[in-house]
Design an enzyme around this catalytic site. Structure first.
Site, PDB file in Angstrom:
ATOM      1  CB  CYS A 101      -7.268 -52.531-133.168  1.00 45.59           C
ATOM      2  SG  CYS A 101      -8.674 -51.355-133.464  1.00 45.59           S
ATOM      3  CB  CYS A 148      51.423 -43.501 -84.392  1.00 43.06           C
ATOM      4  SG  CYS A 148      52.220 -43.488 -83.306  1.00 43.06           S
ATOM      5  CB  CYS A 157      53.653 -39.010 -83.395  1.00 44.37           C
ATOM      6  SG  CYS A 157      54.036 -40.426 -84.840  1.00 44.37           S
ATOM      7  CB  CYS A 175      54.372 -60.288 -83.755  1.00 35.99           C
ATOM      8  SG  CYS A 175      54.750 -59.073 -82.688  1.00 35.99           S
ATOM      9  CB  CYS A 234      55.089 -45.176 -84.085  1.00 31.60           C
ATOM     10  SG  CYS A 234      55.419 -43.875 -84.739  1.00 31.60           S
ATOM     11  CB  CYS A 273      56.758 -40.864 -81.982  1.00 31.45           C
ATOM     12  SG  CYS A 273      55.328 -42.084 -82.055  1.00 31.45           S
ATOM     13  CB  CYS A 303      47.953 -53.677 -78.934  1.00 31.78           C
ATOM     14  SG  CYS A 303      46.966 -55.107 -79.950  1.00 31.78           S
ATOM     15  CG  HIS A 323      48.558 -55.703 -75.290  1.00 32.87           C
ATOM     16  ND1 HIS A 323      48.154 -53.841 -74.814  1.00 32.87           N
ATOM     17  CD2 HIS A 323      47.408 -55.968 -76.105  1.00 32.87           C
ATOM     18  CE1 HIS A 323      46.845 -54.027 -75.768  1.00 32.87           C
ATOM     19  NE2 HIS A 323      46.649 -54.798 -76.345  1.00 32.87           N
TER      20      HIS A 323
END
Lengths: 543, 146
Positions: free
Chosen positions: A208, A367, A370, A380, A385, A388, A393, A403
């Site tokens: 040091c 879905c 269901c 598209c 589904c 069911c 959409c 739609h």
């Protein structure tokens, strides 16, 4: 439940010294003492078998230590044996066997303290051979990585050179013949310096560069520095696990020197880091328990047969003192009946696929009517589904009817998936398969966790039995034994275990044994079958 | 701090050493110039070293680097100028000083060590024992810089 607990405190405290006491805390795990599981043995000879197995452990330990590097001298170290009893060498159970555990895997569970103790007793053992202070032998051993054979070989060949090389003593021009003379009078350079702390007025430390009245420290070499610089120096080196030498030459600081300089027992830190680096270097035989914050070390002495067992799809499952079970080979939790390769493949896959899985999760929708999972694989946004027949959409998940003809008007969502249709179909097939299994895996994991929780309540049930039915703790263990098997649950047994009424439990005692026996056998069969599939190459890990 | 001041004084007293603080009022950043030792491909070239002194100095070693993309040497990372030398890492001792460090690096130029390569290209040539190729490649690098 809480009421029962508080009432039974005095009883449990009586069992603290009981060797089986820890089972109360960890009821799910097998005790390593009981290898076979029959009704009579447990009910009638429970105490006997406990004692017997203790004896046999003793023998195993005796045998296992005899060719270890930490050899115990039988007559001399009785008290070491006693302390080692708490670290029995684990014996494999029938259950572990059927899981595809390596048969008769002999290993021991250690902690750094154990290893340190072992090291110290090695030093005691070697002291008469070397006839130099223990501290010096410690330095030699650290240098030789506790490889006694190599050390002894070199020691007999060239002990004087070795002592200089390792920094136990200084180079001497006139070779001292007796070791003691050497230890006492190692310095022949003329400048006789005493090892230790001195007080100097206006000492100029070359580290040091401060001129002050200070304590200084030096070894026999005479390289003297102020105590502050020495402390900084040692502090920096404590975690490297290597022998600390003088700053200017190779003369080594012994543990006692370190403690003298630091003013407290810092050498412990050095020993700890030294043990860590020892384990790192010998990671074929020593493994840290991979569980977070677990300080256990598993020591497997003989790894030579592992390769052969791996070929047979056995895995070296080990259990640390905190009851963490893991595979010594791959470091994952127990993965029976899968072997390490299968496990690795699965883990890798899970890692790799987790991104893909996220994709699946975010690209499939339930879905709205269901709840069946639907993946849109092109086309598209007018979804129908298949389950069911509900029309909706894809974008807004609303009913399709309003739609009308304004296709793609929900958002500015662009549909460019058509060209990739074929490719994504193949991909999604694999993905579906993986996702399915991943979910199965996940479900099992969750249910295993739930079973664990159920297991936690068993302890209090046992106590309730003691309290209300006057059943001894040992006798009450059939509950504990049952829960061990529930880990791979079957519903009947699980139902039995849900019973809260102590009387009802005792009434169904036989039922417990029958069901758990059944579950156990079934489990063995499944495990065996799984391993068989691997052995015969019917199941293989794929990417 | 008094340690650095003392080193500064000692270094200043010798005039054949090119080791100096970057600015006179800051002893935490130094530069040094070393000359390529004779009979090495580095002969005739000068190299600049950047030395930065950590707070823990002299308990921690100084951090020394060559200029980036200036030193083709097996123990030097060519891109960064980082040096792999034992005394700059674990083997550092507080008795060493800046002068000793620079001299060690100078020595490293004539004694490359293939066991700790930071420049793999050169490391491979050296492992193969192809000294001619090694020296030529070093010369090529040095030539290109000019």
């Amino acid at each position: 439940m809480t009421q029962m607990k508080s009432k039974t405190t005095p009883i449990t405290s009586d069992y603290i010294d009981d060797p089986n006491y820890e089972k109360v805390h960890n009821p799910i795990f097998d005790s390593e003492n009981i290898s076979s599981f029959t009704l009579t043995e447990i009910t009638d000879h429970k105490t006997d078998s406990g004692v017997l197995s203790q004896d046999s452990e003793f023998e195993i330990e005796d045998f296992a230590y005899s060719d270890d590097e930490f050899v115990y001298d039988d007559e001399e170290n009785n008290e070491t044996y006693d302390s080692m009893l708490s670290q029995p060498i684990k014996q494999i159970t029938k259950k572990e066997m059927s899981e595809g555990s390596v048969p008769n895997l002999n290993y021991e569970v250690l902690t750094t303290q154990n290893i340190f103790k072992n090291m110290l007793s090695r030093l005691d053992h070697l002291q008469p051979v070397f006839n130099i202070p223990r501290e010096d032998i410690l330095l030699l051993m650290q240098h030789y990585d506790w490889n006694e054979e190599r050390l002894l070989e070199n020691w007999t060949e060239r002990m004087d050179e070795l002592l200089v090389e390792i920094g136990v003593s200084q180079k001497t021009s006139a070779v001292a013949t007796s070791l003691e003379k050497k230890a006492e009078n190692p310095d022949i350079s003329g400048v006789k310096t005493k090892r230790g702390i001195a007080f100097k007025q206006s000492f100029e430390c070359i580290i040091c560069c401060e001129d002050k009245d200070t304590q200084t420290f030096s070894l026999e070499c005479g390289h003297e520095y102020c105590i502050d610089c020495y402390r900084h120096y040692i502090e920096n080196k404590l975690h490297n696990g290597n022998v600390i030498t003088c700053m200017d030459c190779s003369l080594a600081l012994k543990n006692i020197d370190i403690d003298t300089v630091m003013g407290h027992d810092s050498s412990k830190k050095l020993m700890a880091s030294s043990i860590k680096s020892f384990i790192q270097k010998h990671n074929k035989n020593y493994k840290w328990c991979p569980y977070a914050d677990c300080k256990c070390i598993i020591h497997l002495k003989d790894t030579s047969s592992l390769a052969e067992y791996t070929r047979l799809h056995f895995s070296p499952f080990v259990k640390c003192d905190a009851e963490h079970r893991f595979c010594f080979n791959c470091g994952f939790e127990t993965h029976a009946p899968a072997d390490c390769n299968v496990t690795n493949a699965w883990v890798k896959k899970a890692k790799k696929e987790s991104e893909n899985l996220n994709w699946v999760m975010s690209h499939t929708k339930e879905c709205p009517k269901c709840g069946v999972n639907i993946e849109k694989d092109g086309g598209c946004n007018h979804m129908k589904c298949s389950s069911c027949k509900y029309e909706f959409c894809w974008i807004c998940e609303g009913d399709w009817a309003p739609h009308g003809k304004s296709f793609y008007q929900c958002t500015l969502y662009t549909n460019d998936e058509k060209s990739k249709k074929k490719e994504s179909e193949d991909l999604s097939k694999i993905m579906k398969k993986y996702t399915f299994y991943y979910r199965v895996f996940n479900e099992h994991e969750i249910s295993a966790k739930l079973d664990w929780k159920l297991g936690q309540t068993i302890g209090s049930k046992v106590r309730a039995l003691q309290e209300k039915m006057d059943v001894s703790w040992i006798e009450g263990q059939f509950l504990t034994d049952s829960i061990k098997i529930l880990n791979e649950a079957v519903e009947d047994l699980s139902e039995l275990l849900q019973i809260k009424d102590p009387e009802q439990i005792m009434k169904n005692k036989l039922e417990f044994y029958n069901k758990s026996g059944y579950v156990e056998n079934r489990m063995y069969a499944l495990m065996e079958c799984g391993r068989d599939l691997l052995c015969k190459g019917i199941c293989k890990p794929t990417d | 701090m008094s340690r650095l001041i003392k080193e500064y004084k000692t270094i200043n007293a010798q005039d054949d050493i090119l080791l100096f603080p970057e600015t006179a009022d800051n002893l935490n950043n130094w530069t040094a110039m070393i000359t390529g030792p004779p009979n090495t491909p580095y002969e005739g070239h000068d190299f600049k070293l950047y030395i930065s002194i950590p707070d823990a100095y002299p308990n921690s070693p100084p951090m020394v680097k060559f200029h980036r993309e200036a030193m083709p040497h097996v123990n030097v990372n060519y891109e960064t100028g980082e040096i792999c030398l034992d005394i700059l890492k674990g083997e550092w001792s507080p008795v060493y000083n800046l002068l000793y460090t620079v001299q060690s690096i100078e020595r490293l130029l004539s004694e490359p060590n293939a066991d700790s390569p930071l420049n793999l290209e050169l490391g491979i040539l050296m492992r193969e024992g192809d000294k001619t190729a090694y020296d030529s490649l070093v010369r090529y690098y040095l030539q290109r810089q000019k």
